[in-house]
Write an enzyme that holds these catalytic residues in place. Structure first.
Site, PDB file in Angstrom:
ATOM      1  CG  ASP A 149      26.789  35.072  44.472  1.00  0.00           C
ATOM      2  OD1 ASP A 149      26.137  35.890  43.927  1.00  0.00           O
ATOM      3  OD2 ASP A 149      26.518  33.966  45.167  1.00  0.00           O
ATOM      4  CG  ASN A 185      22.459  36.860  43.117  1.00  0.00           C
ATOM      5  OD1 ASN A 185      23.425  36.448  43.306  1.00  0.00           O
ATOM      6  ND2 ASN A 185      21.540  37.181  42.215  1.00  0.00           N
ATOM      7  CG  ASP A 214      23.496  33.603  41.519  1.00  0.00           C
ATOM      8  OD1 ASP A 214      24.656  34.043  41.791  1.00  0.00           O
ATOM      9  OD2 ASP A 214      23.276  34.231  40.285  1.00  0.00           O
ATOM     10  CG  ASP A 227      26.619  39.163  41.797  1.00  0.00           C
ATOM     11  OD1 ASP A 227      27.040  40.182  42.368  1.00  0.00           O
ATOM     12  OD2 ASP A 227      25.974  38.327  42.173  1.00  0.00           O
ATOM     13  CG  ASP A 232      39.095  37.438  23.292  1.00  0.00           C
ATOM     14  OD1 ASP A 232      39.810  37.291  24.410  1.00  0.00           O
ATOM     15  OD2 ASP A 232      38.640  36.676  22.510  1.00  0.00           O
ATOM     16  CD  GLU A 277      44.206  37.057  24.495  1.00  0.00           C
ATOM     17  OE1 GLU A 277      44.478  36.332  25.267  1.00  0.00           O
ATOM     18  OE2 GLU A 277      43.071  36.971  23.637  1.00  0.00           O
TER      19      GLU A 277
HETATM   20  O1  TEU Z   1      42.257  33.963  24.981  1.00  0.00           O
HETATM   21  C1  TEU Z   1      43.106  33.767  23.674  1.00  0.00           C
HETATM   22  C2  TEU Z   1      43.965  32.797  24.296  1.00  0.00           C
HETATM   23  O2  TEU Z   1      45.105  33.132  24.238  1.00  0.00           O
HETATM   24  C3  TEU Z   1      43.875  31.626  24.587  1.00  0.00           C
HETATM   25  O3  TEU Z   1      43.293  30.611  23.306  1.00  0.00           O
HETATM   26  C4  TEU Z   1      44.821  30.738  25.136  1.00  0.00           C
HETATM   27  O4  TEU Z   1      45.844  30.705  24.540  1.00  0.00           O
HETATM   28  C5  TEU Z   1      44.493  29.407  25.753  1.00  0.00           C
HETATM   29  O5  TEU Z   1      43.268  29.327  26.244  1.00  0.00           O
HETATM   30  C6  TEU Z   1      45.631  29.021  26.688  1.00  0.00           C
HETATM   31  O6  TEU Z   1      45.302  27.662  27.306  1.00  0.00           O
HETATM   32  C7  TEU Z   1      40.978  34.656  24.906  1.00  0.00           C
HETATM   33  C8  TEU Z   1      40.489  34.735  26.001  1.00  0.00           C
HETATM   34  O7  TEU Z   1      41.349  35.420  26.963  1.00  0.00           O
HETATM   35  C9  TEU Z   1      39.967  33.604  26.393  1.00  0.00           C
HETATM   36  O8  TEU Z   1      39.684  33.405  27.859  1.00  0.00           O
HETATM   37  C10 TEU Z   1      39.113  33.181  25.416  1.00  0.00           C
HETATM   38  O9  TEU Z   1      38.459  31.520  25.782  1.00  0.00           O
HETATM   39  C11 TEU Z   1      39.535  33.208  24.252  1.00  0.00           C
HETATM   40  O10 TEU Z   1      40.293  34.525  23.624  1.00  0.00           O
HETATM   41  C12 TEU Z   1      38.351  33.169  23.052  1.00  0.00           C
HETATM   42  O11 TEU Z   1      37.591  34.320  23.225  1.00  0.00           O
HETATM   43 CA    CA Z   2      25.245  36.185  42.036  1.00  0.00          CA
END
Ligand code: TEU
Ligand code: CA
Length: 618
Positions: A71, A73, A75, A79, A256, A310
């Protein structure tokens, strides 16, 4: 001629070999990360051990979770300026690519994985000018930046969704999945969800919307409606926002939950068996490769980028469809085999043996071809702290040793390594004791679904969330021993509590201690960069059935040069071990050892202490 100079520009070097002229290799003296951007198709390179050399295969990646890094600033929220402040730290550590978790405008239902505006920076993280400054400072250090691309879903506050939900015939209606509910005989005014899909964050994946009396699909939170990629306009809009960031100069994306962008046609109910499947293989549909190929054709192929998907909900053989370079989809995926090795459904623990872990990497070596490339991924913002998960944080000594052992593994196995912030310090899980210490929507929703319904005791729920909950790895970076660990000003309240062990586990202290996890990780990264065998070398598990010692070699043979041989030996646990190496393998020169004072070398029998990790060359 030097065939594979350490930490040198391999592409330029390989190109020089191809034309086979004796011009100066001066161009090969620049670091790998300073390659000029050029689409892969235009490269002429010779293969190394059958692999096409590319910068992202040679990279060591470090994930920054911006909310928890620094962080600037006061808060209490990390960031972008905070990240810029620590680029020297990252450069010194030796990493050369940063993966930044989402930095976009978001109402933060899921810490930025719910994006409201893909072309804006999250207000709490700073401004676009801060982003540009950070990117320029990264490039000035010959490092690269990949950003998170979260396009399976948006925030419900994204203007596409606001339009979409406003009426059944809005032009954006088909950007999302809207369906009529099923009749509810017990209560006709409250229809039932269109199918039995569960949300990853508990409950049904469908939310009824009173405005148009239909349900929308959200595989994650209610505030994360799934985009309908079957609609070509959605794809065009996503491609356009990708170009926006690529044109700014980012070097790629972590994507993701990318297999989920294609859904099962007709969204049929899941079978009882599918509902029980913790890896959720039902969740990715048949048009995934088509969409990724279109994305590659129209966007990615025009830039020199690194892409890592992922790979949730798909099997290893399926993953090779995505990463096979001849299919032109993505470069890499994160495979969950290792990180979920000890996990049953939800946050339940599944007993594991070292031989299970070995079998995973053995299997990867067998299934992946020369046209594929692996990642080594053992922790991130969704998983427990590395040392608490697969190592031993029960005593200070074992914590340090096992953290070093795991970093050794991360940096010497086959594939591009991804480090998660704080693991280079051996940061641990947080000592959670009660619900209000958690921030994560996954935990909060699970509490409602499990504890409030009486399905699980409060004590068991807290124990499981302490073991596997995502907030364990989201507590602020521990920079020093000052109040709030130097993450924010001493008077501020960090958005998530700092782990109380920051007085003994922090960067300042570890940078002053030559035997720290930090210095060890730095040396292991330097070895990874210095020897191309750790990148392109073959992998051989020496002893797949040994339940205590993980021993493997990385070997690189280049025609006309002596072969490079490396031996990695990891004693997984507190029990000392005498380990006799198989015929033909030697513990020659010791390059790195996790236990200070280790000198054992030039021997065929090793005497390993608790959590001993060693790297030899022979
Ligand atoms: O994560 C997908 C995922 O693998 C998660 O659902 C995971 O299996 C679970 O949280 C494990 O406990 C991605 C992102 O990395 C995660 O941070 C997001 O919450 C999710 O997609 C939705 O965008
Ligand atoms: Ca901050």
């Amino acid at each position: 001629m030097r065939y594979y100079p350490p930490v040198k520009n391999l592409l330029a070097c390989a190109a020089a070999i191809i034309v086979s002229v004796s011009f100066s290799l001066a161009s090969a003296q620049s670091p790998v990360s300073s390659l000029t951007a050029k689409p892969a198709a235009h490269r002429a390179v010779s293969l190394i051990n059958g692999y096409q050399p590319v910068w992202w295969k040679e990279a060591v990646v470090y994930q920054v979770y911006p909310r928890s890094f620094q962080d600037s600033n006061g808060d209490g929220i990390g960031d972008l300026n905070g990240i810029t402040r620590h680029l020297d730290y990252l450069q010194k550590l030796g990493i050369n690519v940063i993966w930044l978790s989402p930095h976009y405008d978001s109402p933060n239902a899921d810490n930025g994985y719910d994006i409201r505006d893909y072309r804006k920076v999250m207000r709490e993280f700073g401004t676009m000018a801060d982003f540009d400054r950070m990117l320029a400072a990264i490039k000035a250090r010959h490092m690269r930046l990949i950003i998170d691309l979260v396009v399976n879903h948006t925030s419900d506050e994204h203007h596409w969704f606001a339009e979409s939900r406003s009426s059944g015939n809005n032009p954006y209606r088909d950007y999302y999945f809207w369906r009529d509910g099923n009749p509810n005989p017990a209560d006709p005014s409250h229809p039932l969800p269109p199918n039995n899909y569960p949300s990853f964050f508990s409950g049904s994946a469908w939310q009824f919307d009173p405005a148009t009396k239909q349900f929308y699909l959200h595989l994650f939170a209610v505030k994360q409606p799934d985009l309908n990629w079957d609609n070509p306009k959605v794809r065009e809009d996503v491609f356009s926002l990708m170009r926006f960031w690529l044109d700014k100069g980012v070097d790629g994306f972590r994507m993701d939950v990318i297999p989920l962008i294609s859904k099962q046609p007709g969204l049929p109910d899941l079978t009882a068996e599918q509902l029980k499947d913790p890896s959720r293989l039902w969740a990715n549909g048949p048009r995934r490769d088509e969409y990724l190929q279109q994305m590659n054709r129209e966007v990615l192929s025009k830039y020199d980028v690194m892409t890592v998907g992922e790979a949730i909900g798909i099997t290893l053989p399926e993953e090779t469809n995505i990463i096979n370079s001849e299919r032109h989809e993505l470069n890499l995926v994160f495979n969950f085999d290792a990180v979920r090795l000890n996990r049953g459904d939800g946050y339940t623990e599944r007993p594991w043996k070292l031989t299970d872990l070995k079998a995973i990497y053995d299997n990867h070596a067998r299934v992946l071809n020369k046209t594929d490339w692996d990642t080594v991924f053992l922790s991130n913002h969704d998983n427990p702290r590395l040392v608490s998960n697969l190592g031993d944080d029960s005593t200070p000594d074992y914590r340090v040793r096992s953290a070093k052992l795991l970093e050794t593994m991360l940096l010497t196995l086959r594939g591009t390594p991804f480090l998660y912030q704080g693991d280079e310090l051996g940061m641990t899980n947080y000592p959670f004791t009660q619900l209000d210490q958690f921030n994560d929507i996954e935990v909060k929703n699970a509490y409602k679904a499990k504890v409030l319904t009486g399905k699980m005791s409060e004590a068991q729920f807290i124990a499981e969330s302490h073991r596997f909950g995502r907030d364990n790895s989201r507590t602020p970076m521990q920079w020093n021993a000052a109040a709030n660990a130097g993450f924010t000003t001493p008077a501020a309240k960090p958005w998530l509590a700092v782990n109380p062990n920051y007085t003994s586990i922090n960067a300042a202290q570890e940078m002053a201690d030559p035997n720290s996890v930090y210095h060890y990780t730095q040396r292991a990264i330097a070895l990874h960069h210095a020897h191309m065998a750790f990148v392109y070398g073959d992998y051989q598990d020496l002893d797949p059935t040994n339940t205590q010692v993980f021993a493997y070699t990385r070997t690189l043979t280049v025609p006309g040069k002596p072969a490079q041989h490396f031996l990695v030996v990891l004693n997984f646990g507190e029990k000392p071990a005498e380990y006799a190496l198989p015929e033909g393998v030697k513990a020659g020169k010791l390059l790195l050892g996790s236990v200070p004072g280790t000198t054992e070398a030039s021997t065929a029998t090793l005497h390993l202490a608790a959590w001993d990790a060693r790297i030899y060359t022979y």
